[in-house]
Design an enzyme around this catalytic site. Structure first.
Site, PDB file in Angstrom:
ATOM      1  N   GLY A 104      -0.578  -9.044  -3.099  1.00 44.22           N
ATOM      2  CA  GLY A 104      -1.758  -9.636  -2.785  1.00 44.22           C
ATOM      3  C   GLY A 104      -2.768  -9.152  -3.825  1.00 44.22           C
ATOM      4  O   GLY A 104      -4.131  -9.353  -4.045  1.00 44.22           O
ATOM      5  N   PHE A 116       0.777  -1.190   0.130  1.00 39.08           N
ATOM      6  CA  PHE A 116       0.044   0.093   0.129  1.00 39.08           C
ATOM      7  C   PHE A 116       0.955   1.334  -0.045  1.00 39.08           C
ATOM      8  O   PHE A 116       0.460   2.249   0.550  1.00 39.08           O
ATOM      9  CB  PHE A 116      -0.987   0.114   1.041  1.00 39.08           C
ATOM     10  N   GLU A 122      -5.662   1.125  -7.290  1.00 35.21           N
ATOM     11  CA  GLU A 122      -5.910   2.420  -6.676  1.00 35.21           C
ATOM     12  C   GLU A 122      -7.257   2.965  -6.949  1.00 35.21           C
ATOM     13  O   GLU A 122      -7.806   3.510  -5.979  1.00 35.21           O
ATOM     14  CB  GLU A 122      -4.657   3.477  -7.174  1.00 35.21           C
ATOM     15  N   PRO A 173     -10.364 -11.820 -13.222  1.00 33.16           N
ATOM     16  CA  PRO A 173     -11.743 -11.586 -12.571  1.00 33.16           C
ATOM     17  C   PRO A 173     -11.788 -11.722 -11.207  1.00 33.16           C
ATOM     18  O   PRO A 173     -12.037 -10.970 -10.338  1.00 33.16           O
ATOM     19  CB  PRO A 173     -12.479 -12.399 -13.454  1.00 33.16           C
ATOM     20  N   GLY A 233       1.383  -2.298 -12.225  1.00 34.37           N
ATOM     21  CA  GLY A 233       1.963  -3.289 -12.127  1.00 34.37           C
ATOM     22  C   GLY A 233       1.547  -4.219 -13.233  1.00 34.37           C
ATOM     23  O   GLY A 233       2.341  -4.892 -13.863  1.00 34.37           O
TER      24      GLY A 233
END
Length: 724
Positions: free
Chosen positions: A463, A235, A691, A618, A505
């Site tokens: 994650g 984060f 984000e 998904p 990413g």
């Protein structure tokens, strides 16, 4: 072609506990380290008494100072360096902020190291300090003058257009400081294998860590390996080299033993970065129909004395709507704190709260529905550059979301809706946007005679599901089972490992992997499309495996950016590309309920509709949306890092005292994706998602609270006393 397995590829490892994080390594003869911290707000250490600490059984080293010929600073990441701040502790007697490390203790056990750290005593000469944005002695810096490469955004004549506008909104918003508090604590295991330094570290930026520690210790970067297969939440807190790595490496070399450091939760509030306090003045000018004529967004936030952490709030707010006149001014306020840094939706979250709250106020001032007002000010063209957006389905997000949420059942009058138990009901809407950034990437791909395909590429698994996205792309392209795809990320042995952040990413790694797939097909003698019998194709080449390596760049990026990435430096491009501007978009709808007596605020349901280009994975995309919405609710109603004006530092440094949203706070979270590939941006049409899922949630909550109560909320978090 068979339908690929859409499950998260690392789910089994995580559920069974076999996933290996940085501090999970326990090499032979391991020693344990911890820090002793400064207890003053600013000054210098006159003397440090370590005798009692050194007498603790099992203590091997107590280090209070390193010479500059053995340890150097690594430079501030946003200033062309590698670290989260330019200040490297244990190099001088200067104490820049409370909680700064003043000693490193290494012992045979963690218990001994912790006991010894508590016995370190220091005498100080203190100096006056500031920790608040309005404190006397805080220094205000005009960003455009200090950091000209971050200029203010100016379109048209916003001041004159605002002054001439028939309808005017002028509001100021305050956003509290917050900490990332990821589940996994900051931790490292360092060891020397001859002259080679191996670092197991949960990081979002293995490349900067590698080159940063090489700079600090005067090593060849080729002699540093950084291995970070999993990160237990980043984060933004793990965006750069942390100040403990260099000292740990020196301690390990002195002892000729591997050393582990796991920083306790309270220390992470001071030894890492955080989201700074920010203040936003938003002025909107419009005609009676609600058409925006002008927007001005003046923002300021905290930074440290030793670094200028840039503000980029207006990069997003200038693009939300088709405003012909926009003015954005940004200031930095220097306090005696560690350098702030990135936290999920770092600038865009606070900016979205302020700007979208003002838009809601404008809708009420002009008598227009908040959804319809936003739709009326939509644009297909970037108002800042004049370029088209690569894709912008924000209107579709709003209209689809309004229908799915039942927006038409909303009574627009504030305070008009009640639940069966008497609670006040409010419905709020807000939109969000996040710039699309892309970094250079290197992808190495090999196909083996057993049919397995291994991919090593720039990226870190925090994650968010980058492993799943890569594995699904390879499986779909070649027609192989997902279980036969091995993904290596976060490991400098396989690729340079540029910073993974800002939701770039996937948009960085997948185009490189797609390009590598094309080269691998050629090498295997396969056609451009269709299923490939990998095992047979490899055997037909006469070798045990086939390997390819490719590089990729963002649209219009010069090749020099790849050199920067290989050197561990920041090299992302966007959101403005040569022929277009690229953003991801969201629309958020929220229902709040406010108990009539206790005034407790709850969020029984929320909806997010996202335009993130093609949805690459998904199941992990769904997780990203849920996580972003939960965090947005927490941002709006829970999280605030409280400073101590008497002694400096932060007060609520545990999860008991730093409240975050928990299961009891979260009820129904619905989501939908536009799922339209953005083929201008890259060949597979992916943008960013992680984000943008959070941006706009806090504003939607605040707008819903206004609808429920008629009280406009201009500061976060919103607490019970604010709605009494």
């Amino acid at each position: 072609m068979k339908t690929p397995d859409l499950r998260r590829v690392d789910a089994h490892e995580k559920v069974t506990g076999t996933a290996r994080y940085g501090a999970d390594r326990v090499p032979d003869d391991l020693a344990y380290a911890t820090f002793a911290l400064a207890t003053i707000g600013k000054g210098r250490t006159v003397a440090i008494d370590t005798a009692a600490a050194e007498a603790v059984p099992g203590v091997r080293l107590v280090l209070t100072r390193f010479n500059e010929d053995e340890l150097r600073g690594a430079g501030f990441l946003m200033g062309g360096g590698f670290a989260f701040q330019s200040l490297q502790p244990l190099l001088s007697d200067v104490v820049a902020y409370r909680g700064q490390p003043i000693a490193l203790i290494v012992a045979d056990t963690l218990v001994a190291a912790t006991e010894a750290a508590e016995l370190v005593r220091a005498r100080y000469e203190t100096e006056p300090f500031t920790v608040g944005i309005d404190d006397e002695g805080a220094t205000s810096v005009i960003q455009e003058e200090a950091l000209p490469w971050f200029p203010d955004i100016k379109v048209g004549d916003a001041e004159s257009a605002y002054a001439a506008s028939p309808v005017q909104i002028d509001e100021t918003y305050l956003h509290a400081a917050q900490h990332q508090v990821p589940m996994e604590l900051m931790s490292s295991v360092v060891e020397w294998r001859g002259d080679r330094l191996v670092v197991h570290e949960s990081t979002q930026n293995a490349g900067a860590l590698r080159h940063g520690v090489a700079t600090q210790l005067n090593l060849d970067p080729a002699d540093v390996e950084v291995i970070s297969p999993y990160v237990g939440g980043g984060f933004g807190s793990r965006n750069a080299l942390q100040p403990h790595i260099g000292p740990l490496a020196l301690a390990a070399r002195r002892l000729m033993r591997p050393v582990k450091l796991v920083i306790p939760r309270p220390q992470t509030f001071h030894t890492g970065s955080f989201r700074p306090v920010s203040r936003h003045r938003v002025r909107l000018g419009a005609d009676p129909s609600g058409r925006l004529l002008a927007a001005l967004h003046d923002a300021e936030h905290q930074t440290s004395r030793h670094d200028l952490y840039p503000a980029m709030y207006t990069e997003m707010t200038s693009r939300l709507y088709g405003v012909p006149n926009f003015g954005g001014r940004q200031r930095l306020v220097q306090n005696d704190i560690q350098t702030p840094g990135f936290m999920r939706a770092p600038m865009e979250g606070p900016a979205g709260f302020a700007f979208e709250s003002a838009i809601d106020a404008l809708a009420y001032a002009t008598g227009h529905d908040p959804v319809e007002l936003r739709l009326a000010n939509d644009t297909a063209t970037d108002p800042v550059t004049g370029l088209p957006f690569s894709s912008r389905h924000l209107a579709q997000c709003l209209t689809r979301g309004a229908k799915r949420f039942g927006w038409d059942r909303r009574d627009p009058r504030p305070g008009s809706m009640r639940a069966a138990d008497g609670s006040f009901v409010g419905l709020g809407v807000a939109v969000g946007a996040h710039p699309v950034l892309v970094a250079p990437a290197v992808a190495r791909m090999s196909a083996a005679a057993d049919g397995r395909v291994t991919v090593g590429v720039d990226g870190h698994e925090m994650g968010q599901g980058i492993r799943s996205a890569i594995a699904l792309l390879v499986a779909e392209n070649l027609g192989v089972p997902v279980r036969d795809v091995v993904v290596r990320v976060g490991d400098t042995r396989f690729a340079p490992q540029h910073l993974t952040a800002g939701a770039w990413g996937t948009a960085t790694a997948l185009p490189a992997v797609h390009k590598a797939l094309g080269e691998l097909r050629k090498q295997l003698g396969a056609s451009d499309t269709g299923t490939v019998d990998v095992a047979a194709a490899v055997r037909a080449t006469g070798g045990g495996s086939q390997e390819v390596e490719v590089t990729s760049l963002g649209q219009g990026q010069p090749s020099e950016m790849l050199d920067r990435s290989r050197a561990g430096l920041f090299a992302a491009a966007g959101p403005v590309f040569p022929d277009f501007t690229a953003f991801s978009w969201t629309a958020h709808f929220v229902e709040v309920r406010i108990e009539a007596t206790t005034r407790r605020i709850s969020v029984p349901r929320a909806l997010c509709v996202a335009d993130c280009g093609r949805v690459a994975s998904p199941v992990t995309a769904a997780s990203q949306v849920r996580g972003g919405v939960i965090w947005g609710i927490s941002q709006a109603l829970r999280e605030s890092s409280e400073v101590d004006p008497r002694f400096g530092g932060f007060l609520n440094t545990t999860l008991e005292e730093y409240p975050v949203a928990v299961n009891a706070d979260i009820q129904e979270i619905d989501f939908d994706f536009i799922d339209e590939p953005d083929l201008l941006l890259n060949d597979i049409g992916v943008k960013g998602l992680g984000e943008v899922t959070m941006i706009g949630v806090a504003a939607a909550v605040a707008n819903a609270v206004f609808h429920a109560t008629g009280q406009r909320q201009n500061r976060l978090p919103i607490r019970i006393e604010h709605v009494m």
